[in-house]
Design a protein around this motif. Structure first.
Motif, PDB file in Angstrom:
ATOM      1  N   MET A   1      -3.246 -52.028  55.259  1.00 38.04           N
ATOM      2  CA  MET A   1      -3.538 -50.927  55.458  1.00 38.04           C
ATOM      3  C   MET A   1      -3.325 -49.859  57.051  1.00 38.04           C
ATOM      4  SD  MET A   1      -5.821 -47.742  53.849  1.00 38.04           S
ATOM      5  CE  MET A   1      -5.844 -47.755  52.754  1.00 38.04           C
ATOM      6  N   LYS A   2      -1.766 -49.259  57.522  1.00 42.16           N
ATOM      7  CA  LYS A   2      -2.077 -48.542  58.301  1.00 42.16           C
ATOM      8  C   LYS A   2      -2.520 -47.962  59.100  1.00 42.16           C
ATOM      9  CE  LYS A   2       2.168 -51.462  59.020  1.00 42.16           C
ATOM     10  NZ  LYS A   2       2.194 -52.314  59.752  1.00 42.16           N
ATOM     11  N   THR A   3      -2.934 -47.696  59.886  1.00 41.51           N
ATOM     12  CA  THR A   3      -3.559 -46.685  60.974  1.00 41.51           C
ATOM     13  C   THR A   3      -2.736 -45.910  62.150  1.00 41.51           C
ATOM     14  OG1 THR A   3      -5.736 -48.577  60.454  1.00 41.51           O
ATOM     15  CG2 THR A   3      -6.023 -46.347  61.966  1.00 41.51           C
ATOM     16  N   VAL A   4      -3.243 -44.846  61.725  1.00 44.19           N
ATOM     17  CA  VAL A   4      -2.597 -44.003  62.467  1.00 44.19           C
ATOM     18  C   VAL A   4      -3.837 -42.775  63.475  1.00 44.19           C
ATOM     19  CG1 VAL A   4      -1.428 -41.844  62.821  1.00 44.19           C
ATOM     20  CG2 VAL A   4      -1.227 -43.116  61.458  1.00 44.19           C
ATOM     21  N   LEU A   5      -3.976 -43.281  64.682  1.00 47.11           N
ATOM     22  CA  LEU A   5      -4.505 -42.796  65.956  1.00 47.11           C
ATOM     23  C   LEU A   5      -4.826 -41.458  66.238  1.00 47.11           C
ATOM     24  CD1 LEU A   5      -7.070 -42.988  67.372  1.00 47.11           C
ATOM     25  CD2 LEU A   5      -5.828 -43.974  69.065  1.00 47.11           C
ATOM     26  N   ILE A   6      -5.242 -40.781  66.082  1.00 46.76           N
ATOM     27  CA  ILE A   6      -5.377 -39.011  65.736  1.00 46.76           C
ATOM     28  C   ILE A   6      -5.720 -38.832  67.632  1.00 46.76           C
ATOM     29  CG2 ILE A   6      -5.020 -36.955  64.784  1.00 46.76           C
ATOM     30  CD1 ILE A   6      -5.308 -37.947  61.923  1.00 46.76           C
ATOM     31  N   VAL A   7      -4.617 -38.440  68.153  1.00 47.25           N
ATOM     32  CA  VAL A   7      -6.049 -37.639  69.818  1.00 47.25           C
ATOM     33  C   VAL A   7      -5.903 -36.276  69.842  1.00 47.25           C
ATOM     34  CG1 VAL A   7      -5.477 -38.104  71.575  1.00 47.25           C
ATOM     35  CG2 VAL A   7      -4.892 -39.959  70.059  1.00 47.25           C
ATOM     36  N   GLU A   8      -6.732 -35.796  69.156  1.00 49.36           N
ATOM     37  CA  GLU A   8      -6.569 -34.271  68.640  1.00 49.36           C
ATOM     38  C   GLU A   8      -7.651 -33.613  69.637  1.00 49.36           C
ATOM     39  OE1 GLU A   8      -5.987 -30.703  68.231  1.00 49.36           O
ATOM     40  OE2 GLU A   8      -4.190 -31.540  67.278  1.00 49.36           O
ATOM     41  N   ASP A   9      -7.274 -32.564  70.040  1.00 46.82           N
ATOM     42  CA  ASP A   9      -9.111 -32.190  70.358  1.00 46.82           C
ATOM     43  C   ASP A   9      -9.742 -30.425  69.295  1.00 46.82           C
ATOM     44  OD1 ASP A   9      -7.145 -29.974  70.719  1.00 46.82           O
ATOM     45  OD2 ASP A   9      -7.815 -30.024  73.152  1.00 46.82           O
ATOM     46  N   ASP A  10      -8.229 -30.039  68.128  1.00 47.69           N
ATOM     47  CA  ASP A  10      -9.323 -29.331  67.551  1.00 47.69           C
ATOM     48  C   ASP A  10      -9.767 -30.051  65.989  1.00 47.69           C
ATOM     49  OD1 ASP A  10      -8.814 -27.220  65.203  1.00 47.69           O
ATOM     50  OD2 ASP A  10      -7.756 -26.143  66.694  1.00 47.69           O
ATOM     51  N   PRO A  11     -10.623 -29.881  65.941  1.00 45.94           N
ATOM     52  CA  PRO A  11     -11.303 -30.144  64.730  1.00 45.94           C
ATOM     53  C   PRO A  11     -10.847 -29.656  62.975  1.00 45.94           C
ATOM     54  CG  PRO A  11     -12.929 -28.988  65.612  1.00 45.94           C
ATOM     55  CD  PRO A  11     -11.495 -28.784  66.728  1.00 45.94           C
ATOM     56  N   ILE A  12     -10.688 -28.719  62.910  1.00 44.53           N
ATOM     57  CA  ILE A  12      -9.556 -27.787  61.799  1.00 44.53           C
ATOM     58  C   ILE A  12      -8.131 -29.261  62.152  1.00 44.53           C
ATOM     59  CG2 ILE A  12      -8.130 -26.170  60.665  1.00 44.53           C
ATOM     60  CD1 ILE A  12     -10.353 -24.693  62.132  1.00 44.53           C
ATOM     61  N   ASN A  13      -7.565 -29.303  62.677  1.00 46.62           N
ATOM     62  CA  ASN A  13      -6.149 -29.722  62.742  1.00 46.62           C
ATOM     63  C   ASN A  13      -6.292 -31.338  62.287  1.00 46.62           C
ATOM     64  OD1 ASN A  13      -4.227 -27.507  64.120  1.00 46.62           O
ATOM     65  ND2 ASN A  13      -4.490 -28.025  65.375  1.00 46.62           N
ATOM     66  N   TYR A  14      -7.229 -32.370  63.792  1.00 48.11           N
ATOM     67  CA  TYR A  14      -7.781 -33.078  62.855  1.00 48.11           C
ATOM     68  C   TYR A  14      -7.648 -33.381  61.393  1.00 48.11           C
ATOM     69  CZ  TYR A  14      -9.941 -37.184  62.260  1.00 48.11           C
ATOM     70  OH  TYR A  14     -10.034 -38.379  61.669  1.00 48.11           O
ATOM     71  N   ARG A  15      -8.522 -32.657  60.922  1.00 53.52           N
ATOM     72  CA  ARG A  15      -9.117 -32.509  59.574  1.00 53.52           C
ATOM     73  C   ARG A  15      -7.738 -32.080  58.650  1.00 53.52           C
ATOM     74  NH1 ARG A  15     -13.611 -29.831  60.232  1.00 53.52           N
ATOM     75  NH2 ARG A  15     -12.741 -27.812  58.949  1.00 53.52           N
ATOM     76  N   VAL A  16      -6.968 -31.936  58.454  1.00 56.05           N
ATOM     77  CA  VAL A  16      -5.687 -31.435  58.532  1.00 56.05           C
ATOM     78  C   VAL A  16      -4.788 -32.355  58.465  1.00 56.05           C
ATOM     79  CG1 VAL A  16      -3.134 -29.865  58.384  1.00 56.05           C
ATOM     80  CG2 VAL A  16      -5.593 -28.270  58.526  1.00 56.05           C
ATOM     81  N   PHE A  17      -4.523 -33.128  59.619  1.00 56.26           N
ATOM     82  CA  PHE A  17      -3.447 -33.769  60.124  1.00 56.26           C
ATOM     83  C   PHE A  17      -4.099 -35.179  59.433  1.00 56.26           C
ATOM     84  CE2 PHE A  17      -2.461 -33.022  63.672  1.00 56.26           C
ATOM     85  CZ  PHE A  17      -1.065 -31.613  63.665  1.00 56.26           C
ATOM     86  N   SER A  18      -4.988 -35.502  58.851  1.00 55.45           N
ATOM     87  CA  SER A  18      -5.783 -36.340  59.038  1.00 55.45           C
ATOM     88  C   SER A  18      -5.977 -36.569  57.124  1.00 55.45           C
ATOM     89  CB  SER A  18      -7.393 -36.564  58.812  1.00 55.45           C
ATOM     90  OG  SER A  18      -8.595 -37.981  58.403  1.00 55.45           O
ATOM     91  N   LYS A  19      -6.337 -35.617  55.952  1.00 55.27           N
ATOM     92  CA  LYS A  19      -5.910 -35.580  54.822  1.00 55.27           C
ATOM     93  C   LYS A  19      -4.354 -35.609  54.406  1.00 55.27           C
ATOM     94  CE  LYS A  19      -8.638 -32.802  51.984  1.00 55.27           C
ATOM     95  NZ  LYS A  19      -9.766 -31.758  51.948  1.00 55.27           N
ATOM     96  N   ILE A  20      -3.643 -34.752  55.536  1.00 53.37           N
ATOM     97  CA  ILE A  20      -1.752 -35.321  54.546  1.00 53.37           C
ATOM     98  C   ILE A  20      -1.922 -37.021  54.676  1.00 53.37           C
ATOM     99  CG2 ILE A  20       0.048 -34.418  55.963  1.00 53.37           C
ATOM    100  CD1 ILE A  20      -0.407 -32.276  56.668  1.00 53.37           C
TER     101      ILE A  20
END
Length: 132
Positions: A1-20
């Motif tokens: 499985m490929k892994t994407v590292l999300i570098v984000e300081d906004d927890p809401i954006n992080y959750r949205v990106f993560s879920k998508i």
């Protein structure tokens, strides 16, 4: 499985990106805004792609405040991480920003927030993920 590292300081954006990315893209995600950790993960090969927020409010590296552009420049300058695909993500999308940010940072892609078309978001990331 490929892994994407999300570098984000906004927890809401992080959750949205993560879920998508996990639900639609079937990808594994990891997140941090700690610059040392970003570099360590990139160098260890634990991420296949980085989603990099341009304006990181709290990120500091070696005593200096750094943003996503600076972190991307550092990763692209390091032969060990130069080929790791990095997509910039920003809410500050003005005319000409895309070209300017890409040229400045050496990033491989650019997505503006908010992400409205979830499938297009996943498609842009999938297109840059290394093929096995």
């Amino acid at each position: 499985m490929k892994t994407v590292l999300i570098v984000e300081d906004d927890p809401i954006n992080y959750r949205v990106f993560s879920k998508i990315l996990t639900k639609r893209g079937g990808l594994s995600v990891q997140g941090t805004e700690d610059v040392e950790e970003v570099i360590q993960i990139a160098q260890s090969g634990k991420a296949d792609l980085i989603l990099m927020d341009v304006s990181l409010a709290r990120s500091v590296y070696q005593g200096q405040a750094v943003d996503g552009i600076k972190i991307t420049q550092m990763l692209k300058a390091d032969p060990q991480t130069a080929n790791l695909p990095i997509i910039l993500v920003t809410a500050h999308a003005m005319e000409g920003d895309r070209e300017n940010f890409l040229k400045q940072s050496g990033a491989d892609g650019y997505i503006s927030k908010p992400v409205v078309d979830h499938q297009m978001f996943v498609d842009q990331i999938m297109a840059l993920l290394p093929k096995d």
